[in-house]
Motif scaffolding. Structure first.
Motif, mmCIF file in Angstrom:
data_model
loop_
_atom_site.group_PDB
_atom_site.id
_atom_site.type_symbol
_atom_site.label_atom_id
_atom_site.label_comp_id
_atom_site.label_asym_id
_atom_site.label_seq_id
_atom_site.Cartn_x
_atom_site.Cartn_y
_atom_site.Cartn_z
ATOM 1 N N MET A 20 -13.022 -19.545 -13.279
ATOM 2 C CA MET A 20 -11.778 -20.082 -14.042
ATOM 3 C C MET A 20 -10.667 -20.478 -13.009
ATOM 4 N N ALA A 21 -10.895 -19.471 -11.713
ATOM 5 C CA ALA A 21 -9.658 -19.890 -10.958
ATOM 6 C C ALA A 21 -10.124 -20.969 -10.021
ATOM 7 N N ALA A 22 -9.061 -21.864 -9.759
ATOM 8 C CA ALA A 22 -9.375 -23.096 -9.308
ATOM 9 C C ALA A 22 -9.622 -23.110 -7.856
ATOM 10 N N PRO A 23 -9.050 -22.340 -6.957
ATOM 11 C CA PRO A 23 -9.492 -22.145 -5.564
ATOM 12 C C PRO A 23 -11.131 -21.718 -5.477
ATOM 13 N N SER A 133 -10.450 -9.040 -17.527
ATOM 14 C CA SER A 133 -9.410 -9.867 -17.546
ATOM 15 C C SER A 133 -9.251 -10.541 -16.282
ATOM 16 N N PHE A 134 -8.942 -12.081 -16.716
ATOM 17 C CA PHE A 134 -9.023 -13.007 -15.611
ATOM 18 C C PHE A 134 -7.820 -12.756 -15.034
ATOM 19 N N GLU A 135 -6.524 -12.520 -15.737
ATOM 20 C CA GLU A 135 -5.220 -12.313 -15.124
ATOM 21 C C GLU A 135 -5.247 -11.347 -13.948
ATOM 22 N N PHE A 136 -6.095 -10.116 -14.069
ATOM 23 C CA PHE A 136 -6.408 -9.093 -13.141
ATOM 24 C C PHE A 136 -6.841 -9.813 -12.049
ATOM 25 N N PHE A 137 -7.924 -10.286 -12.262
ATOM 26 C CA PHE A 137 -8.743 -11.088 -11.220
ATOM 27 C C PHE A 137 -8.031 -12.037 -10.100
#
Length: 156
Positions: A20-23, A133-137
């Motif tokens: 989900m992280a674009a980079p 948690s995506f936010e934590f990642f």
């Protein structure tokens, strides 16, 4: 990694974890995390139902498993790979602990799309009870991942 479910180059994939992280997605698809802007137009927010996402003990990435709770849902992004080479790169990135599985994704406008996602087929004992948690990642681990993969490229 060979996959049993075939995908054409224009079949979407639902991602619910590190991709989900674009980079990181740009690194997988294009070999360069600085091209994150190039992949943003190829993703849309979406939700799948009948699945749960779990944190994996001692790992930065999650597992997705089927749930008996029909209200269970997982949010993520639907991605549109441009080539079969990109599909191979996604499969290689996910590895042998995941199986490409067909799903139906509901996107924000309420419409649904047939897609694939990667479902955990690894050891069930490796899964924590809580959600990943995506936010934590994204805030705590993504930079480390990008440094680790910098200079490497997946071959498609």
């Amino acid at each position: 990694m060979p996959q049993t479910n075939n995908a054409s180059a224009n079949t979407p994939i639902f991602v619910y974890g590190t991709l989900m992280a674009a980079p990181l997605l740009a690194w997988v698809l294009k070999g360069d995390s600085s091209k994150a802007i190039d992949v943003l137009s190829r993703r849309k927010p979406g939700t799948i139902f009948g699945f749960k996402r779990h944190r994996i003990h001692h790992c930065d990435y999650p597992a997705l498993i089927r749930s008996n709770d029909t209200c269970a849902q997982v949010d993520g992004y639907i991605i549109f790979p441009a080539t079969l080479s990109e599909w191979k790169k996604l499969d290689d990135f996910e590895g042998d602990s995941y199986e490409r599985t067909p799903v139906i994704v509901r996107i924000l406008d309420g419409s649904e799309l047939d897609a694939f996602t990667y479902v955990w087929k690894g050891d069930a004992d490796a899964l924590a009870d809580e959600d990943w948690s995506f936010e934590f990642f994204e805030t705590e681990r993504l930079e480390t991942w990008l440094e680790l993969f910098g200079g490497m490229e997946l071959v498609g």
